[in-house]
Enzyme design. Structure first.
Site, PDB file in Angstrom:
ATOM      1  N   HIS A  74     -21.632  13.248  86.965  1.00 56.44           N
ATOM      2  CA  HIS A  74     -22.375  14.397  86.419  1.00 56.44           C
ATOM      3  C   HIS A  74     -23.862  14.198  86.677  1.00 56.44           C
ATOM      4  CE1 HIS A  74     -23.636  17.541  83.814  1.00 56.44           C
ATOM      5  NE2 HIS A  74     -23.569  16.924  82.652  1.00 56.44           N
ATOM      6  N   TYR A  84     -20.325  17.993  69.170  1.00 53.98           N
ATOM      7  CA  TYR A  84     -20.615  17.914  70.607  1.00 53.98           C
ATOM      8  C   TYR A  84     -19.925  19.061  71.347  1.00 53.98           C
ATOM      9  CZ  TYR A  84     -21.658  15.894  75.101  1.00 53.98           C
ATOM     10  OH  TYR A  84     -22.143  15.721  76.362  1.00 53.98           O
ATOM     11  N   HIS A 117     -20.582   9.383  76.270  1.00 52.61           N
ATOM     12  CA  HIS A 117     -21.313   9.366  74.997  1.00 52.61           C
ATOM     13  C   HIS A 117     -20.377   8.879  73.895  1.00 52.61           C
ATOM     14  CE1 HIS A 117     -24.694  11.679  76.587  1.00 52.61           C
ATOM     15  NE2 HIS A 117     -23.881  12.616  77.006  1.00 52.61           N
TER      16      HIS A 117
HETATM   17 FE1  FEO Z   1     -24.088  17.034  80.411  1.00 52.42          FE
HETATM   18 FE2  FEO Z   1     -24.219  14.093  78.723  1.00 52.42          FE
HETATM   19  O1  FEO Z   1     -24.791  15.384  79.953  1.00 52.42           O
END
Ligand code: FEO
Length: 386
Positions: free
Chosen positions: A78, A191, A222
């Site tokens: 990403h 999120y 994350h």
């Molecule tokens: Fe879409 Fe954690 O960046």
């Protein structure tokens, strides 16, 4: 700073951002992590990097296992800078590495941000042999950028899922079974609501595409790694991507002299008497990103604003702008508010709720100056009878 071995020969080499409290407008009250993973095989591979200020931490953790010069591949799942920001530092330290990323979007995005590297373009279904292990790439466009992909290691049954299944949650426990599950799932929900919700259709497709894979571990970019509660996070994603809602109502408002606040309380009382779960959010003290976490699975949204200078209050406008952008579907909504003379705000709020595509389930409620007791009772009765 040391790497943490998550499976034999596979290491977490990311960074913990204990201090971040705002992630491009999303409040991260529990901090964040930027996860990167190092695979030691015949071909040494780094999966994703970290946000730029944490490049030193990433390098130190890599060096605790291997000389970075020996890295053969850097997989960029990403382009967003929380995962690619350290790429220039890493590529200086790993001059022989190829950058494996999606084509054309990953290459286009990385080139625009950082310039030319030795790119290895991949598309969905491609595989890359590392020696004993291999990597398979699954493109997941618009979950949530055009370049997104996830990487699966079939020999280890690990999915490196990047943003998907992530949570903004700082901890020294690296795994889901080392942290309180309710808290981690709540952060995963926040999120999803604030990052992924507009792309729920694509996210559902991505979950389906990964559905045939056998997982022992999901390593997001994350938060904690899923190994003990994979079933729970997959079930949660199944629900969120489906857009399923619950009998739940949100009353969101701001007020100048408490009149709209009294109306909000009367609306809340109506939902309470109706026997459904309802929550009140005063925009003076509640953040948009926290409210959106509850929007993810609610059925009703009532929004109230008094009129200020012929407009709704700026806090309400901000909430409605953020709400419209995240594009929840199939909600029932209505507007309410007090006013002194013009009273335009309530119609403007209703227009925005219509622009969100919501079903207006109650005509806008307007009260001049201060609501009387019987007017408040009437509001409660109307909402109760929805
Ligand atoms: Fe879409 Fe954690 O960046």
């Amino acid at each position: 700073m040391k790497a943490i071995e998550v499976k034999k020969g596979i290491y977490w080499v990311g960074a913990v951002d204990w201090s971040v409290r705002n992630f491009h407008g999303y409040t991260t009250n529990r901090g964040a992590t930027y996860n990167a993973y190092l695979i030691i095989d015949e071909k040494i591979t780094l999966i994703d990097t970290v946000k730029a200020p944490f490049a030193g931490e990433l390098l130190a953790r890599i060096r605790s296992v291997v000389d970075p010069e020996k890295i053969d591949y850097v997989v960029s799942n990403h382009v967003e800078m929380d995962h690619s920001g350290a790429l220039p530092v890493i590529m200086k330290a790993c001059p022989n590495a190829k950058v494996v990323t999606s084509a054309p979007s990953g290459i286009k995005g990385l080139t625009a941000h950082y310039g030319e590297y030795d790119y290895m373009p991949v598309k969905g279904g491609d595989t890359l042999s590392l020696g004993e292990r291999s990597l398979a790439f699954v493109t997941t466009p618009m979950v949530h950028w055009p370049d997104n992909m996830v990487t699966y290691c079939p020999e280890e049954k690990i999915l490196f899922s990047n943003d998907a299944f992530g949570q903004h949650y700082a901890s020294n426990g690296r795994f889901d079974d080392q942290e309180p599950l309710d808290v981690v799932l709540q952060e995963a929900k926040k999120y999803y609501a604030n990052i992924v919700m507009p792309y729920s259709k694509q996210a559902g497709g991505a979950v389906t595409a990964c559905g045939g894979l056998d997982f022992e571990m999901i390593c997001p970019s994350h938060g904690v790694i899923w190994r003990g509660h994979i079933k729970e996070i997959l079930e949660a994603y199944g629900k969120w991507t489906s857009g399923a809602t619950e009998e739940k109502a949100l009353v969101v408002f701001d007020s100048m002299w408490h009149s709209t606040e009294q109306m909000a309380l009367a609306v809340l009382e109506g939902f309470t008497q109706k026997g459904i779960c309802a929550k009140l959010f005063d925009l003076k003290c509640c953040h948009n990103s926290d409210i959106l976490t509850d929007v993810l699975d609610c059925t009703y949204i009532a929004v109230g604003s008094p009129t200020l200078n012929n407009q709704m209050l700026p806090t309400v406008a901000s909430f409605l702008c953020y709400l419209k952008g995240l594009s929840p579907k199939n909600r029932k909504a209505f507007a309410f508010g007090s006013y002194g003379w013009g009273g335009q705000s309530i119609g403007l709020v209703e227009d925005e709720l219509k622009a969100c595509g919501f079903d207006i389930c109650l005509d806008k409620i307007r009260i001049q100056y201060v609501p009387k007791e019987e007017q408040l009772l009437e509001i409660t009765e109307k909402v109760k009878n929805l």
